[in-house]
Design an enzyme around this catalytic site. Structure first.
Site, PDB file in Angstrom:
ATOM      1  N   GLN A 318       0.842  -1.189   0.000  1.00  0.00           N
ATOM      2  CA  GLN A 318       0.000   0.000   0.000  1.00  0.00           C
ATOM      3  C   GLN A 318       0.879   1.241   0.000  1.00  0.00           C
ATOM      4  O   GLN A 318       1.778   1.375   0.834  1.00  0.00           O
ATOM      5  CB  GLN A 318      -0.897   0.048   1.242  1.00  0.00           C
ATOM      6  CG  GLN A 318      -1.936  -1.044   1.314  1.00  0.00           C
ATOM      7  CD  GLN A 318      -2.768  -0.982   2.583  1.00  0.00           C
ATOM      8  OE1 GLN A 318      -3.458  -1.928   2.903  1.00  0.00           O
ATOM      9  NE2 GLN A 318      -2.717   0.125   3.314  1.00  0.00           N
ATOM     10  N   HIS A 320       0.153   5.161   0.345  1.00  0.00           N
ATOM     11  CA  HIS A 320      -0.920   6.116   0.638  1.00  0.00           C
ATOM     12  C   HIS A 320      -0.542   6.887   1.904  1.00  0.00           C
ATOM     13  O   HIS A 320       0.604   6.862   2.336  1.00  0.00           O
ATOM     14  CB  HIS A 320      -2.252   5.374   0.811  1.00  0.00           C
ATOM     15  CG  HIS A 320      -2.280   4.392   1.952  1.00  0.00           C
ATOM     16  ND1 HIS A 320      -3.430   4.043   2.601  1.00  0.00           N
ATOM     17  CD2 HIS A 320      -1.293   3.687   2.553  1.00  0.00           C
ATOM     18  CE1 HIS A 320      -3.148   3.158   3.547  1.00  0.00           C
ATOM     19  NE2 HIS A 320      -1.872   2.938   3.529  1.00  0.00           N
ATOM     20  N   HIS A 418      -4.515  -6.953  12.319  1.00  0.00           N
ATOM     21  CA  HIS A 418      -4.984  -7.963  11.381  1.00  0.00           C
ATOM     22  C   HIS A 418      -4.778  -9.381  11.912  1.00  0.00           C
ATOM     23  O   HIS A 418      -4.505 -10.304  11.155  1.00  0.00           O
ATOM     24  CB  HIS A 418      -4.269  -7.807  10.032  1.00  0.00           C
ATOM     25  CG  HIS A 418      -4.645  -6.575   9.291  1.00  0.00           C
ATOM     26  ND1 HIS A 418      -3.963  -6.139   8.163  1.00  0.00           N
ATOM     27  CD2 HIS A 418      -5.639  -5.670   9.487  1.00  0.00           C
ATOM     28  CE1 HIS A 418      -4.515  -5.028   7.716  1.00  0.00           C
ATOM     29  NE2 HIS A 418      -5.535  -4.724   8.508  1.00  0.00           N
ATOM     30  N   ASN A 461      -5.347  -7.034   3.406  1.00  0.00           N
ATOM     31  CA  ASN A 461      -6.299  -6.650   4.443  1.00  0.00           C
ATOM     32  C   ASN A 461      -7.451  -7.649   4.499  1.00  0.00           C
ATOM     33  O   ASN A 461      -7.960  -8.079   3.469  1.00  0.00           O
ATOM     34  CB  ASN A 461      -6.848  -5.253   4.167  1.00  0.00           C
ATOM     35  CG  ASN A 461      -5.749  -4.238   3.951  1.00  0.00           C
ATOM     36  OD1 ASN A 461      -5.002  -4.343   2.987  1.00  0.00           O
ATOM     37  ND2 ASN A 461      -5.648  -3.258   4.818  1.00  0.00           N
TER      38      ASN A 461
END
Length: 500
Positions: A318, A320, A418, A461
């Site tokens: 990811q 971001h 997670h 995710n």
């Protein structure tokens, strides 16, 4: 002795995205649902993402400070001396006790799991695409959130050029997000929360759904032979009374640690309870984008770029901006328009010795058996993480230079939130807690939901996959419902709660 006795059709314990999926699907299918959560309701609309408030839309740091106050430690600091170097501390594990759970502040990243590297074979391959499609619709997943942002395009173009060898569908691409731009003000984002999933149920205009905040389920009481749950004991923290709730069907979806904790407290302890725990090691750094190519305007939006898991790359990437980790650098002299976060999520193999365990003598602040963790990385796990770190450095070099003080490193375990595998799904009751329809082995009216059911090592995710599994389970409940007996039919109708 209980102060009140309530009879309902379905009791759902936990109000996160998975609990909301069960509730929405079951009510749409004609069942009545009572949902309880130990925590308070934090917004006017139940379970709304707190980042939808204007004050937090454009400040990661301010939103991070808000959320840290809602994270409760799952276990005390490790007390064991002389631990092996192979043991990884999971003491940073936390839970959110609130209506909406983690969905009050989650990142909203919703990728599909890779069909062979990550996805569970407990569910037939032919069903996954349909389940994922329905889950994406419930969560409002889309890939166009920041498609017009200059910083997004700069990152997308640079990484596409760097990873030219990656073929579709595993090349560099926009990150799937459970969020959308507001039509009345495109500068603002409507992030998906539990209220999004509930849809009309969140408006409270039906008697088939009842949500109770600050109602903690402390025990499920099985029948004498253990074949079904007779009732649940729920503490109403508002009135300090205990409520006895009798239901036809029970669903527990309160997280990968709190779900097995409730089962343990209830004396429901299959051999695999809490075992096969997985967590995702995360390599992280921050990069300052090169600012000599395209000027980035002051009101530009954050990039959301993704490199999916693939067989040769068992890690999820990811690029971001997100909730700041506690050790992230915040330099007031840095132009934040140029800062991007690189988070590479790794995969570990499920092993029975990795587990969450519960105390028979010590209670946590909620009066439940105190949790503790035993977790280590295998040699294969460690080799994968070294390869992942090298790949993170490759990506960072293609984008710019490291933000001073935020060079590549592995972050504290469990910060990704997670954890999975603790009530895993499978076809063998000796190595799993629930069957492929999410029903606890040997207990005919008890179903589980959440990341804890995921039986495989994963890097992506988990929320989308957990919602997909909940959809399958809820539809199975609807399909298998038997006609209630004449005695029960006299007082049990969907949506009717009868105190006695």
């Amino acid at each position: 002795m209980s102060d009140q006795h309530i009879e309902v059709d379905v009791l759902v314990v936990g109000s996160g995205p998975v609990g909301a999926t069960f509730a929405r699907t079951l009510v749409d299918g004609g069942r009545g649902v009572m949902m309880v959560d130990a925590g308070p309701q934090l917004s006017r609309r139940p379970g709304e993402h707190l980042k939808n408030h204007l004050a937090y839309q454009h400040s990661h740091e301010r939103f991070g400070a808000l959320i840290r106050g809602h994270l409760h430690p799952l276990s005390p600091p490790a007390r064991v001396a002389g631990l092996s170097d192979q043991l990884i501390s999971l003491d940073a594990g936390v839970a959110t006790y609130a209506v909406g759970g983690m969905a009050t502040h989650w990142t909203g990243v919703t990728p599909r799991h890779h069909p062979t590297v990550e996805r569970s074979q407990a569910i037939p391959a032919t069903e996954w695409d349909t389940l994922y499609g329905h889950a994406e619709a419930l969560l409002n997943t889309r890939t166009d959130l920041t498609e017009n942002a200059i910083s997004h395009q700069v990152v997308l173009d640079a990484l596409t050029a760097e990873y030219a060898e990656l073929a579709d569908p595993y090349g560099v691409q926009p990150l799937p997000m459970a969020a959308q731009r507001r039509t009345d003000n495109p500068r603002l984002v409507r992030w998906t929360g539990m209220d999004t999933i509930l849809g009309p149920l969140a408006d409270g205009d039906t008697d088939a759904f009842l949500l109770r905040e600050q109602h903690q389920c402390t025990r499920l009481v099985p029948a004498t032979d253990g074949s079904r749950i007779e009732y649940a004991e729920i503490v109403d923290h508002i009135t300090c009374r205990t409520v006895k709730v009798e239901a036809s069907t029970y669903v527990v979806a309160c997280g990968a640690v709190l779900t097995p904790q409730l089962l343990y407290a209830s004396g429901i302890r299959p051999p695999s309870l809490g075992r096969y725990l997985t967590e995702q090691p995360v390599a992280f750094c921050q990069v300052l984008l090169r600012d000599d190519a395209v000027p980035i305007p002051l009101d530009d939006l954050d990039p959301n770029v993704w490199i999916p898991v693939s067989p040769g790359r068992p890690w999820h990437c990811q690029i971001h901006r997100d909730l700041p980790y506690d050790d992230m650098v915040t330099d007031p002299d840095v132009d934040t328009r140029l800062v991007v976060d690189l988070r590479w999520f790794g995969l570990v193999d499920p092993r029975p010795e990795n587990r969450v365990c519960f105390s028979d003598t010590t209670a946590d602040v909620w009066g439940m058996p105190e949790a503790g963790f035993e977790f280590s990385l295998s040699e294969d796990d460690r080799a994968r993480q070294h390869r992942m770190m090298a790949d993170l450095r490759r990506a960072a070099a293609s984008l710019g230079r490291y933000l001073p003080g935020s060079e590549p490193r592995f972050i504290l375990p469990t910060l990704p939130l997670h954890i999975a595998g603790t009530v895993r799904m499978g076809s063998d009751p000796d190595t799993s807690v629930v069957d492929p329809h999410s029903r606890v082995w040997g207990v005919e009216n008890l179903y589980l939901g959440g990341n804890g059911l995921i039986p495989t090592g994963t890097a992506s995710n988990p929320t989308l996959t957990s919602v997909a599994m909940a959809l399958r389970a809820a539809n199975g409940i609807l399909a298998s419902r038997k006609q209630p007996s004449t005695e029960r039919r006299a007082h049990e109708r969907p949506g009717i709660l009868v105190p006695r």
